[in-house]
Structures are given as structure tokens and as C-alpha cells.
Design a protein around this motif. Sequence first.
Motif, mmCIF file in Angstrom:
data_model
loop_
_atom_site.group_PDB
_atom_site.id
_atom_site.type_symbol
_atom_site.label_atom_id
_atom_site.label_comp_id
_atom_site.label_asym_id
_atom_site.label_seq_id
_atom_site.Cartn_x
_atom_site.Cartn_y
_atom_site.Cartn_z
ATOM 1 N N PHE A 187 55.964 16.275 65.427
ATOM 2 C CA PHE A 187 54.630 16.856 65.568
ATOM 3 C C PHE A 187 53.521 15.943 65.030
ATOM 4 C CE2 PHE A 187 51.239 19.520 63.811
ATOM 5 C CZ PHE A 187 50.920 20.311 64.889
ATOM 6 N N PHE A 188 53.665 15.504 63.769
ATOM 7 C CA PHE A 188 52.609 14.710 63.161
ATOM 8 C C PHE A 188 52.592 13.282 63.687
ATOM 9 C CE2 PHE A 188 52.924 18.085 59.951
ATOM 10 C CZ PHE A 188 51.589 18.464 59.922
ATOM 11 N N GLU B 94 64.991 20.941 61.312
ATOM 12 C CA GLU B 94 64.856 21.418 62.699
ATOM 13 C C GLU B 94 63.876 22.592 62.771
ATOM 14 O OE1 GLU B 94 66.176 21.849 66.835
ATOM 15 O OE2 GLU B 94 66.411 20.235 65.397
ATOM 16 N N TRP B 95 64.126 23.543 61.849
ATOM 17 C CA TRP B 95 63.308 24.758 61.794
ATOM 18 C C TRP B 95 61.846 24.403 61.523
ATOM 19 C CZ3 TRP B 95 60.116 27.102 58.288
ATOM 20 C CH2 TRP B 95 59.801 28.466 58.542
ATOM 21 N N LEU B 96 61.663 23.453 60.609
ATOM 22 C CA LEU B 96 60.325 23.029 60.224
ATOM 23 C C LEU B 96 59.597 22.431 61.418
ATOM 24 C CD1 LEU B 96 58.950 23.110 57.439
ATOM 25 C CD2 LEU B 96 59.363 20.660 57.281
ATOM 26 N N GLN B 97 60.301 21.566 62.151
ATOM 27 C CA GLN B 97 59.700 20.944 63.337
ATOM 28 C C GLN B 97 59.267 21.997 64.353
ATOM 29 O OE1 GLN B 97 58.445 18.322 64.478
ATOM 30 N NE2 GLN B 97 59.001 16.940 62.840
ATOM 31 N N ARG B 98 60.132 22.989 64.531
ATOM 32 C CA ARG B 98 59.869 23.989 65.563
ATOM 33 C C ARG B 98 58.673 24.871 65.198
ATOM 34 N NH1 ARG B 98 63.137 28.239 66.775
ATOM 35 N NH2 ARG B 98 64.629 27.548 65.210
ATOM 36 N N HIS B 99 58.516 25.113 63.908
ATOM 37 C CA HIS B 99 57.450 26.031 63.503
ATOM 38 C C HIS B 99 56.178 25.331 63.029
ATOM 39 C CE1 HIS B 99 59.649 29.764 64.028
ATOM 40 N NE2 HIS B 99 60.721 29.062 63.713
ATOM 41 N N MET B 100 56.207 23.994 63.061
ATOM 42 C CA MET B 100 55.046 23.242 62.562
ATOM 43 C C MET B 100 53.729 23.643 63.244
ATOM 44 S SD MET B 100 54.271 21.489 60.192
ATOM 45 C CE MET B 100 55.441 20.475 59.372
ATOM 46 N N GLN C 118 48.289 21.483 73.177
ATOM 47 C CA GLN C 118 49.544 20.802 73.493
ATOM 48 C C GLN C 118 50.811 21.511 73.000
ATOM 49 O OE1 GLN C 118 49.731 18.103 75.346
ATOM 50 N NE2 GLN C 118 47.573 17.545 75.468
ATOM 51 N N TRP C 119 50.692 22.423 72.097
ATOM 52 C CA TRP C 119 51.889 23.069 71.525
ATOM 53 C C TRP C 119 51.805 24.584 71.682
ATOM 54 C CZ3 TRP C 119 55.895 20.156 69.310
ATOM 55 C CH2 TRP C 119 55.612 18.797 69.167
ATOM 56 N N HIS C 120 51.710 25.009 72.935
ATOM 57 C CA HIS C 120 51.581 26.449 73.182
ATOM 58 C C HIS C 120 52.692 27.221 72.508
ATOM 59 C CE1 HIS C 120 48.458 26.133 76.158
ATOM 60 N NE2 HIS C 120 49.078 25.059 76.603
ATOM 61 N N PRO D 82 47.658 14.540 79.468
ATOM 62 C CA PRO D 82 48.806 15.164 80.135
ATOM 63 C C PRO D 82 49.933 15.565 79.173
ATOM 64 C CG PRO D 82 48.559 12.857 80.758
ATOM 65 C CD PRO D 82 47.353 13.220 79.992
ATOM 66 N N VAL D 83 50.495 16.731 79.421
ATOM 67 C CA VAL D 83 51.569 17.250 78.567
ATOM 68 C C VAL D 83 52.795 16.336 78.631
ATOM 69 C CG1 VAL D 83 52.809 19.376 77.975
ATOM 70 C CG2 VAL D 83 50.736 19.498 79.344
ATOM 71 N N GLU D 84 52.939 15.627 79.760
ATOM 72 C CA GLU D 84 54.105 14.736 79.934
ATOM 73 C C GLU D 84 54.176 13.687 78.828
ATOM 74 O OE1 GLU D 84 52.176 15.698 82.544
ATOM 75 O OE2 GLU D 84 53.754 17.083 83.179
ATOM 76 N N LEU D 85 52.982 13.266 78.373
ATOM 77 C CA LEU D 85 52.916 12.252 77.321
ATOM 78 C C LEU D 85 53.622 12.762 76.059
ATOM 79 C CD1 LEU D 85 51.549 9.507 77.426
ATOM 80 C CD2 LEU D 85 49.610 10.500 76.208
ATOM 81 N N VAL D 86 53.320 14.007 75.714
ATOM 82 C CA VAL D 86 53.933 14.607 74.532
ATOM 83 C C VAL D 86 55.432 14.791 74.762
ATOM 84 C CG1 VAL D 86 53.957 16.660 73.063
ATOM 85 C CG2 VAL D 86 51.784 15.740 73.869
#
Lengths: 289, 294
Positions: free
Chosen positions: B196-197, A2-8, B114-116, B182-186
Amino acid sequence: MEWLQRHMPKMVLAPSFFAVLLFVYGFIAWTAYVSFTRSRLLPKYEIEGVIQYERLFESPRWEVAITNLAIFGILFIGIAMILGLLLAILLDQKIRTEGALRTIYLYPMALSFIVTGTAWKWILNPGLGIEAVVKDMGWESFEFDWLTDPDMAIYTVVIAGVWQSSGFVMALFLAGLRSVDEEIIRAAMVDGVSTARIYRSIIIPSMAPIFMSALIVLSHLAIKSFDLVIALTGGGPGYATDLPATYMYAMAFSRGDLGQAASSATVMMMVVVAIIVPYLYSELRTRRD
Amino acid sequence: MTDTSTQRTGDFKNALLRAGLYAMLILFALYYLMPLFVMLVTSLKSLDEIRTGSLLGLPRDVDFSAWGKAWSGACTGVQCEGLRPYFWNSVLIAVPAVLISTFLGAMNGYVISQWHFKGSNMIFALLLFGCFIPFQVILLPMAIMLGKMKIAGTISGLIFVHVIYGLGFTTLFFRNYYITIPVELVKAAKVDGAGFFRIFWSIFVPLSAPIVVVTVIWQFTQIWNDFLFGVSFSQAGTQPITVALNNIVNSTTGVKEYNVDMAAAIIAALPTLLVYVVAGKYFIRGLTAGSVKG
């Protein structure tokens, strides 16, 4: 997990962030610091005040470099802007072969300044270049030896620089011309306003931001100019065509005078900051409004 | 009657104006083409013909020997191996540097758009400003740093430098492209449990073809044409082609061989010219994106 995802996201950006922090901002600070020391061949780290800047502004060679930058900067920017605008307006007249012409006007931008310098060095060669061409046409007394004339050599850098960069200004302006509201132009035409007037009073004023961008990019190119001078004149005759960038390079790598190299680089940095920061600031501000 | 005659003079005036317009455009085209033309014809002449003939004249006997010499025999100082080894140096520098900086730019742009997170915009501003610095201000400390990292004067050192100082532009390109997605997509993808990846690879990468082309072309042109880093951070065997070209042109030993100089200049220009001719549209998009920020 969880932590990893959040800080990725942070972890992905971190290497670039630290790299830029060190290799851009840390290095700028290092250079600025060394400019206040007596460093010669090797960097020294005892602060000695503004001695390097005193030496710099007393140096006749630096004075030549600064004067050249002023001459080159004004002419290069001015001519490239006018030529670029003219080409853009000419191309905007529903020209059938626009694509081909645009390609021709812009290709120098794909070349290295070293290639451009090499080509123009040959074209401007006093014995065998343009001079010989004009003489062959019957003007026997024609002389064109700017390349070897210390007073005129800097203008050859302008000639080659404009040739290389004016197509780029054209591309910027052409994009700007195309983005002007067609409706307003059509309305003005219906009212019988002349084409010249339309350009002067409607189209060109609405392109102010593009003028600004072109101005910034060109002045940036002018301040950083290095390769073109090296290839075209090598900074010579003597140091007649030195620019701040070639002065800095000579001090750093052939004269072994790190203090002078650092102080001249710092002055260049300040000039760029003085141009770029207000621009970036106004850009960000207008976007927020 | 008067109506048609004024119209006719009007037509005539118009036609004249168009002719003048085309004449000017063609004149300008000749001005831009002239140096390339001069380089090409000079490279195909013998030295004798260069001395006796005209700069703009076509070669009487086409002679390719200058090309051979420029490629594998011209002297760049004490060595006389032509441009060939340096051409490969430039390839070895440009290819990895372009790939790495493009990949990092894509990741950075993805995060920033996309990941502010707190400070992400600040980081973007810091990266962006790095595009504008005059590189003279980092030359000295970088020379020392490369020495400490034991990669001074090596190809790896030059790759490293080009990656670092290319990051600003590649990040800018990708950030400005991804911000239109669009951010909605994410958000939707996150709800579906994608990480993320996963989101990057299966949503963003497939959409990225145009901006990858723009970035690769921009970076390749910049790195191939670079001279300042090449001349500052290389040594005898690792110089890129621009440095070698300058050395050939300015080598003072023997007779000045203008035909070899011109052939060498064309060889050095060929890769970027080729890219420009094949993908000019993307080249221009990179140029304008680099100067007019979105």
C-alpha cells in the motif's frame, strides 16, 4: 502482516472518517438538539420544544437578517452572474491581452473579505470617498451616504460582494465557452447566423450546467456571508445590515443566547441543505446515466 | 466598385466594434483595479492630504510612515504593536494546517480512488458534504470541544479546526486527480509485490506535483483569509491577521487614520496576492475544481 496489508486502506481512511463523523455530523446534531432547549449562557439539555424557533421568527432582528439575505442574495447572485457572463463573452472575442485582463478581473478572489470590506468602507465613506470625488467634479449637491443610511447600507454589501466575486463567475463561464464544440459554431457561421444569435441559441444554452454550478457557488457564498458585513458595516447602522450569519454570531458570542444561536444556525443549515442536496443528487444521477 | 466600398464600410464597422470592445474591457479593468489603487495611494498620503485631497489623486509627498505604523505600531484595541505579531500568528496557523490537511487529503484521495472497499464511496460523500455546511452550525460545539481538549484560544486549536474543515476539499482535489490514474498500474505493482505505502510513495507521490500545488494554494488562501474561525476561536495573543486588521480598522481610540488602515489592509492581502500573481494558473484550477466536480 497479510491482515495488515488488506486492511491498510481502511485504517488510513478511518481517522478522517471518524473526525468528520464527530466534528461535522455529530456537531450538526448537537446544534440541532440545543436549538430545542432553553439554553442561554450555558447549554442545557432538557428538550423544551420549538420555543427557540418561535422566539427566532418573532424577533425583529432576525426578520431584518432574513430580508437582508433575500435582498443581498438576489442582487449579489444576479449581478455577479450577468457581469461574469458579459466579461466572459467580451474576453472570448480573441482578445490579444486576454491573459492580463483575466488576471485583473480575478485578483479580488485572492483577497480576504475583510480586506475587501476595509477598502470599500473607505471608498464609500460619505465624507471623503466617492461622494467627495463627484462633488469635486462640480456636482455640488451629490450625496452618497449609503454606508450610514440604514435603508441603503445593505446595497453597499452588494457592491463590494459583486466586485469580489464576479471575476470568479467570469472564469467559470470562460471555461464553459471554450468547451463548446467549435464545429457547430463554425457551421452556424457558414450559414450566416449572426454572432449574437450564435451566443443566444447555441453557446449559452449548452452552458446550462455551468450556470447551475455558478448559481450554487454564489448562493452558498451569499448564505455564509459574514466577514464582508463585519468589515464593511459591522452589521450596522444598528442592525440594519445583519445577515443570518452575523445574527448567529452575535447571539453566540456577544449576547450569550445559545438557544437563539443554535436555532438560527440550524435554519441556515436547512437552507443550505435545500440547495445543495438536490444539486449533488442530480449531479450523481446524471453521471450514472 | 460597390464591392470594395461595402467591404470598406464593413472593415470600418468592424474596427469600430473592436475599439468599443477594447474600451469596455479596459473600463472593467479600471473598475477592478480602482480599490487596489485607492488603497495604495491612500496608504502613501499624510492624514492632512487625505482630508484635503481627492480619493483618486496621487500623493503629493509620498509618505511611508503609515506602513511603519501599520506593521509595528497601530492599535488593535489596548495593544499597539501593529500587525506584525498577528502576521506571524497567521503564518504559524497556516503553514502546519496546510501541510497536514494536504497530506491527509492525499492519503484519503489515494484510498478512495484506488483502494475501493465497501463503504469507501459513502465516506467520500460524507466528506464532500462537509465542504458545504455553513460553519455557523459547528461553531458552538467546537468552542466547547476546544475547551475540553485544553486548546481553546491557542494556535494549535486553530490549526486543528482548519485541518478538520479543510479535509473535504483536499480529499476532493486528490481523489479527482488520482482517479485518472489507471487501476491497472496499481494492479501491476501489487503483482510485483509492492504494498500500500510503497505504491503510494513510488508511483503516486512522484505524479502529484500539480495537484499538490493546487491544493496547497487553495488551502493557504482559505486559511490565510479566514475570519470566522479566527474571531471565534482565538484570544488576545493568538489572533490571526484578518482579525487584527478588523480590530485596527474599527478601533475607536484616537483619530481615524485611514492611511494606516489601508497600509494594514495591503499587508494582510500581500501573501495571497503574491501567491495569485506567481501561480495564478493553479489558483484558478483550484477555484474551478472546487465548484465543478469531476
